[in-house]
Design a protein around this motif. Structure first.
Motif, mmCIF file in Angstrom:
data_model
loop_
_atom_site.group_PDB
_atom_site.id
_atom_site.type_symbol
_atom_site.label_atom_id
_atom_site.label_comp_id
_atom_site.label_asym_id
_atom_site.label_seq_id
_atom_site.Cartn_x
_atom_site.Cartn_y
_atom_site.Cartn_z
ATOM 1 N N ILE A 1 0.816 -1.216 0.000
ATOM 2 C CA ILE A 1 0.000 0.000 0.000
ATOM 3 C C ILE A 1 0.849 1.266 0.000
ATOM 4 N N ALA A 2 2.140 1.151 0.303
ATOM 5 C CA ALA A 2 3.026 2.325 0.269
ATOM 6 C C ALA A 2 4.474 1.858 0.248
ATOM 7 N N ILE A 3 5.304 2.635 -0.455
ATOM 8 C CA ILE A 3 6.750 2.435 -0.463
ATOM 9 C C ILE A 3 7.372 3.760 -0.065
ATOM 10 N N LYS A 4 8.020 3.797 1.093
ATOM 11 C CA LYS A 4 8.547 5.044 1.628
ATOM 12 C C LYS A 4 10.076 5.022 1.533
ATOM 13 N N LEU A 5 10.604 5.949 0.760
ATOM 14 C CA LEU A 5 12.041 6.065 0.552
ATOM 15 C C LEU A 5 12.565 7.248 1.364
ATOM 16 N N PHE A 6 13.566 6.992 2.206
ATOM 17 C CA PHE A 6 14.140 8.024 3.068
ATOM 18 C C PHE A 6 15.508 8.395 2.510
ATOM 19 N N SER A 7 15.656 9.664 2.127
ATOM 20 C CA SER A 7 16.878 10.084 1.446
ATOM 21 C C SER A 7 17.181 11.538 1.778
ATOM 22 N N ALA A 8 18.183 12.094 1.102
ATOM 23 C CA ALA A 8 18.571 13.494 1.285
ATOM 24 C C ALA A 8 19.190 13.991 -0.010
ATOM 25 N N TRP A 9 19.011 15.275 -0.296
ATOM 26 C CA TRP A 9 19.596 15.862 -1.495
ATOM 27 C C TRP A 9 21.109 15.959 -1.365
ATOM 28 N N ILE A 10 21.819 15.592 -2.427
ATOM 29 C CA ILE A 10 23.288 15.641 -2.439
ATOM 30 C C ILE A 10 23.717 17.057 -2.835
ATOM 31 N N GLU A 11 23.730 17.951 -1.875
ATOM 32 C CA GLU A 11 23.999 19.359 -2.166
ATOM 33 C C GLU A 11 25.464 19.612 -2.522
ATOM 34 N N HIS A 12 26.372 18.753 -2.089
ATOM 35 C CA HIS A 12 27.807 19.012 -2.252
ATOM 36 C C HIS A 12 28.345 18.565 -3.602
ATOM 37 N N ASP A 13 27.492 17.976 -4.461
ATOM 38 C CA ASP A 13 27.939 17.509 -5.776
ATOM 39 C C ASP A 13 26.842 17.818 -6.792
ATOM 40 N N PRO A 14 26.946 18.957 -7.507
ATOM 41 C CA PRO A 14 25.864 19.368 -8.408
ATOM 42 C C PRO A 14 25.495 18.341 -9.468
ATOM 43 N N SER A 15 26.479 17.652 -10.042
ATOM 44 C CA SER A 15 26.166 16.678 -11.087
ATOM 45 C C SER A 15 25.429 15.477 -10.496
ATOM 46 N N ALA A 16 25.840 15.029 -9.309
ATOM 47 C CA ALA A 16 25.139 13.920 -8.650
ATOM 48 C C ALA A 16 23.724 14.339 -8.260
ATOM 49 N N LYS A 17 23.562 15.577 -7.804
ATOM 50 C CA LYS A 17 22.226 16.058 -7.438
ATOM 51 C C LYS A 17 21.322 16.102 -8.659
ATOM 52 N N GLU A 18 21.870 16.498 -9.809
ATOM 53 C CA GLU A 18 21.053 16.555 -11.032
ATOM 54 C C GLU A 18 20.577 15.154 -11.427
ATOM 55 N N ARG A 19 21.428 14.153 -11.302
ATOM 56 C CA ARG A 19 21.019 12.772 -11.586
ATOM 57 C C ARG A 19 19.986 12.296 -10.571
ATOM 58 N N GLN A 20 20.222 12.658 -9.323
ATOM 59 C CA GLN A 20 19.295 12.287 -8.254
ATOM 60 C C GLN A 20 17.914 12.904 -8.498
ATOM 61 N N GLU A 21 17.901 14.161 -8.957
ATOM 62 C CA GLU A 21 16.637 14.839 -9.219
ATOM 63 C C GLU A 21 15.863 14.155 -10.338
ATOM 64 N N ARG A 22 16.564 13.709 -11.376
ATOM 65 C CA ARG A 22 15.891 12.971 -12.453
ATOM 66 C C ARG A 22 15.215 11.713 -11.906
ATOM 67 N N TYR A 23 15.967 10.992 -11.065
ATOM 68 C CA TYR A 23 15.430 9.741 -10.538
ATOM 69 C C TYR A 23 14.239 9.985 -9.612
ATOM 70 N N PHE A 24 14.364 10.970 -8.736
ATOM 71 C CA PHE A 24 13.250 11.268 -7.832
ATOM 72 C C PHE A 24 12.015 11.720 -8.611
ATOM 73 N N ASN A 25 12.213 12.468 -9.701
ATOM 74 C CA ASN A 25 11.074 12.867 -10.532
ATOM 75 C C ASN A 25 10.398 11.642 -11.141
ATOM 76 N N ALA A 26 11.200 10.669 -11.567
ATOM 77 C CA ALA A 26 10.622 9.435 -12.103
ATOM 78 C C ALA A 26 9.858 8.679 -11.025
ATOM 79 N N LEU A 27 10.424 8.620 -9.821
ATOM 80 C CA LEU A 27 9.751 7.914 -8.725
ATOM 81 C C LEU A 27 8.442 8.581 -8.338
ATOM 82 N N ARG A 28 8.402 9.906 -8.406
ATOM 83 C CA ARG A 28 7.177 10.620 -8.031
ATOM 84 C C ARG A 28 6.012 10.307 -8.978
#
Length: 218
Positions: free
Chosen positions: A51-78
């Motif tokens: 009934i729910a899948i809860k992912l606990f994470s944090a934005w990778i603020e110290h690495d802009p390129s990694a954060k951009e990849r992370q944002e793509r993935y989180f957008n897909a998950l949403r």
């Protein structure tokens, strides 16, 4: 006449410790990072109603390129109706070099994830939101919350699935809860079909908008 029996699946919630999940598996398997969590866990736990899948994470603020990849993935998950992302944060911690130089430097450290995960588990138990819980983590910090559910809400079956690649499993323990006399299953997360549950390279996230799989994850 033979009676017609309907067996109702038990409701289950998946809780994923994102940092532990990443370092246990995906840090070494970038080709698996574009994972459709909903598809993977619904197949893995086909005997339950997820009934729910809860992912606990944090934005990778110290690495802009990694954060951009992370944002793509989180957008897909949403785009997945069962997935909810709950954020902690990274904070810089000052450390001192132990060598002769004695220099001070800052190291990003994830904060709040373990607490957020514990709060969600306990809150769902109090609300009787499900009959089964699956905690995806090998971090000892989740143990107090798991123990609390096992001791105070014994009608909820709780299982800990440790994310680890096969060659790392021999270094990990799964017997902690048994030594505490608790009715908690603890085993390694099955990974056999994870490669079959990748998103397509383009995931529609809104009208006319798509999340694209990062090239280095292919």
């Amino acid at each position: 006449a033979t009676p017609f029996i309907i067996t109702m699946k038990k409701k289950a919630i998946i809780y994923i410790d994102g940092y532990n999940w990443y370092h246990g598996i995906f840090r070494h398997k970038p080709e698996w990072k574009w994972l459709n969590l909903q598809s993977f866990f619904k197949t893995l736990r086909s005997d339950e109603e997820i009934i729910a899948i809860k992912l606990f994470s944090a934005w990778i603020e110290h690495d802009p390129s990694a954060k951009e990849r992370q944002e793509r993935y989180f957008n897909a998950l949403r785009a997945l109706p069962l997935v909810k992302i709950i954020f902690g944060l990274f904070q810089n911690r000052e450390v001192t070099c132990r060598a002769d130089c004695g220099r001070k430097y800052k190291v990003p450290e994830e904060k709040k994830t373990d607490v957020n995960l514990a709060v969600e588990i306990m809150d769902d138990a109090i609300k009787n939101a499900c009959e089964k819980m699956f905690v995806i983590s090998g971090d000892a910090d989740v143990q107090p919350a798991v123990e609390w559910v096992a001791k105070n809400h014994g009608h909820i079956k709780i299982t800990v699935l440790i994310p680890a690649l096969p060659d790392e499993q021999k270094f990990r323990r799964t017997d902690y809860y048994r030594t505490r006399g608790l009715d908690v299953d603890c085993k390694f997360l099955p990974l056999g079909n994870i490669k079959d549950h990748q998103f397509p390279n383009l995931v529609k996230i809104a009208e006319g908008k798509f999340a694209a799989r990062p090239h280095i994850w292919r």
